[in-house]
Scaffold this motif. Sequence first.
Motif, short mmCIF file in Angstrom:
data_model
loop_
_atom_site.label_atom_id
_atom_site.label_comp_id
_atom_site.label_asym_id
_atom_site.label_seq_id
_atom_site.Cartn_x
_atom_site.Cartn_y
_atom_site.Cartn_z
N ALA A 109 2.22 -61.56 -13.81
CA ALA A 109 2.61 -60.56 -14.82
C ALA A 109 2.03 -59.19 -14.46
O ALA A 109 2.71 -58.17 -14.59
CB ALA A 109 2.12 -61.01 -16.19
N LEU A 110 0.80 -59.19 -14.00
CA LEU A 110 0.15 -57.93 -13.62
C LEU A 110 0.90 -57.26 -12.48
O LEU A 110 1.18 -56.06 -12.51
CB LEU A 110 -1.30 -58.22 -13.20
CG LEU A 110 -2.13 -56.99 -12.85
CD1 LEU A 110 -2.60 -56.30 -14.12
CD2 LEU A 110 -3.33 -57.37 -12.00
N ALA B 114 4.25 -55.85 -13.70
CA ALA B 114 4.09 -54.62 -14.48
C ALA B 114 3.75 -53.44 -13.56
O ALA B 114 4.28 -52.35 -13.72
CB ALA B 114 2.99 -54.81 -15.52
N ARG C 242 5.85 -49.97 -12.94
CA ARG C 242 5.28 -48.62 -13.12
C ARG C 242 5.46 -47.80 -11.85
O ARG C 242 5.78 -46.62 -11.91
CB ARG C 242 3.79 -48.71 -13.46
CG ARG C 242 3.48 -49.28 -14.82
CD ARG C 242 2.09 -48.84 -15.30
NE ARG C 242 1.03 -49.10 -14.35
CZ ARG C 242 0.30 -50.22 -14.31
NH1 ARG C 242 0.52 -51.17 -15.18
NH2 ARG C 242 -0.66 -50.37 -13.43
N LEU D 251 11.96 -34.99 -9.61
CA LEU D 251 11.32 -33.67 -9.55
C LEU D 251 11.66 -32.96 -8.24
O LEU D 251 11.86 -31.75 -8.22
CB LEU D 251 9.81 -33.82 -9.70
CG LEU D 251 9.30 -33.99 -11.15
CD1 LEU D 251 7.79 -34.19 -11.17
CD2 LEU D 251 9.68 -32.79 -12.01
N LEU E 73 15.10 -31.69 -8.58
CA LEU E 73 15.10 -30.58 -9.54
C LEU E 73 14.57 -29.29 -8.90
O LEU E 73 15.19 -28.23 -9.01
CB LEU E 73 14.26 -30.95 -10.76
CG LEU E 73 14.22 -29.89 -11.87
CD1 LEU E 73 15.56 -29.81 -12.59
CD2 LEU E 73 13.12 -30.20 -12.88
N PHE E 74 13.43 -29.40 -8.22
CA PHE E 74 12.84 -28.21 -7.61
C PHE E 74 13.71 -27.66 -6.49
O PHE E 74 13.79 -26.44 -6.30
CB PHE E 74 11.42 -28.51 -7.11
CG PHE E 74 10.39 -28.30 -8.17
CD1 PHE E 74 10.01 -29.33 -9.01
CD2 PHE E 74 9.84 -27.05 -8.37
CE1 PHE E 74 9.09 -29.13 -10.03
CE2 PHE E 74 8.92 -26.83 -9.37
CZ PHE E 74 8.54 -27.87 -10.21
N ALA F 73 17.00 -27.85 -6.47
CA ALA F 73 18.10 -27.17 -7.15
C ALA F 73 17.65 -25.83 -7.73
O ALA F 73 18.34 -24.81 -7.60
CB ALA F 73 18.65 -28.07 -8.27
N ILE F 74 16.45 -25.82 -8.35
CA ILE F 74 15.93 -24.56 -8.92
C ILE F 74 15.77 -23.51 -7.82
O ILE F 74 16.13 -22.34 -8.00
CB ILE F 74 14.58 -24.80 -9.63
CG1 ILE F 74 14.78 -25.63 -10.91
CG2 ILE F 74 13.91 -23.49 -9.99
CD1 ILE F 74 13.49 -26.13 -11.53
N VAL G 274 19.10 -22.08 -6.73
CA VAL G 274 19.63 -21.17 -7.76
C VAL G 274 18.87 -19.85 -7.75
O VAL G 274 19.47 -18.77 -7.77
CB VAL G 274 19.52 -21.83 -9.16
CG1 VAL G 274 19.78 -20.81 -10.26
CG2 VAL G 274 20.50 -22.99 -9.28
N LYS G 275 17.55 -19.92 -7.67
CA LYS G 275 16.73 -18.70 -7.70
C LYS G 275 17.01 -17.81 -6.49
O LYS G 275 17.10 -16.59 -6.61
CB LYS G 275 15.24 -19.07 -7.73
CG LYS G 275 14.79 -19.66 -9.06
CD LYS G 275 14.33 -18.56 -9.99
CE LYS G 275 13.96 -19.17 -11.36
NZ LYS G 275 13.77 -18.13 -12.37
N HIS H 64 20.22 -15.78 -6.56
CA HIS H 64 20.28 -14.58 -7.40
C HIS H 64 19.75 -13.34 -6.70
O HIS H 64 20.05 -12.22 -7.10
CB HIS H 64 19.49 -14.80 -8.69
CG HIS H 64 20.25 -15.59 -9.70
ND1 HIS H 64 21.39 -15.12 -10.28
CD2 HIS H 64 20.06 -16.82 -10.23
CE1 HIS H 64 21.86 -16.03 -11.13
NE2 HIS H 64 21.07 -17.07 -11.11
#
Lengths: 42, 305
Positions: free
Chosen positions: A8-9, A12, A16, A27, A30-31, A33-34, A37-38, A41
Motif C-alpha cells: 500500500a505504501l 501510494a 504521488r 509547468l 506552461l512556461f 507557452a508563456i 507569447v511574451k 509581443h
Amino acid sequence: MTPEEMEALKRARRGRNVALGLLLLGLIVLFYAITIVKFGHH
Amino acid sequence: MESVQTLSSPSEWRDYYALTKPRVMSLVVFTGLCGLLAAPGHINPVLGFTAVLCIALGAGGAGALNQWWEADLDARMKRTAKRPLPLGRMPRANARDFGVALSVASVLIMDVAVNTISAVILAISILYYAIVYTIWLKPRTPQNIVIGGGAGAFPPLIGWIAVTGHITWMPVLLFAIIFMWTPPHFWALALFVQSDYAKAGVPMMPVVKGQAVTRRQILAYAVVLFLVSLAPWWAGGTGAIYGIAALVLSGLFVALCLPVAVRRAGEGDRMKPEKRLFGYSVLYLFALFTALVADRLILGPGLVA
C-alpha cells in the motif's frame, strides 16, 4: 510492517510521484507557452 | 474493522487534492474566469489561462493553509471530519508546506506571466483568507462569514484586473456582489448545521446571536445584494442582458430569503426553506456571472462604453 502495508505504501508513493511528474510536465509546457507569447509581443 | 487511528494508510495524491477544497475552487475558477471574460480589452489566451490557473492555485494554497490551521476544529464537525488531516492521512506540517508552496508559486507565476497588480491582489487575497479570516477573525466574531466572504470575492476582481491592469469601479462592484452574497449563502447553511458549529465552538451567527437575528440579517444582506447586483447596469457598466438577469435572479433571491427571515424552526424541523435558499444561492452566482459574460460577449464594448 506487513507485506500488505508495504505494498500500500509503495502504491501510494508511486501515485504521488506520477501526480508530481505530471504537475512538473504541465509547468514546463506552461512556461514554454508563456515565453513564446511574451517574446511574440516584443 | 478499524477504529480511529493516528497513523492512517499512506497519503495519496488525492489527499493533497482534497486539501485544495476542490468544490470551493470550482466557484473560484468560474467567477475568476467570468471577471476575465467580462473585462474590457483583450488578453492572450495563454496568459488568460495562466491568470485563471494562478487564481485557482492561490485558492488551493489558501484552502490547504486553512485546513492546516483548523485540523482540530475540522475533526469535531461532521461536515469536515473526513478531510485528510482529521483522518491522519498526512503529517500536519505537510499540509502547511503544500499550502505555502501553492500560494507562493501562484503569486510568482501571476507576476511573471500576467501583471504585478494582479499578483499583489492575489497575494493579499491569500493572506486575507489564511491569516485575517482563518487565524484571526473566524474564532472571534459572529461576523466571521462576512469577513471570510471578502476572500471569496477576490477572484472576479483579479480576473478583471489581469486583463485591464488597473482597478476601476466595475471589478470592485463584482467584488461587492460576492461579498454581499456570502453571508446569506453561508448562514442558510449554518442554520441547518447549527449544532455542529456549536459543538466545535465556532462563533457562527446562529450559535451566538440566535436564529432570529441570523434570519433577519440574511434578508438584510439579500436586499443589499439586490441593489449591488443591479449597480453595474445602473452605472452603465453592462447592458440590458445583465441588468434584466440581475433583476430576476436577485429578485428571486430576496423572495427565497423572505420565508427564511420570518420563520422560526423548532426541534426536528426539516429546514426546507433554508436548504432551498442554500441550493439556489449557488445557482444564483453561476447564473449571474454567466449573464455578465453573455452581456459582454453579445452586446460588446461598443454599446456600453
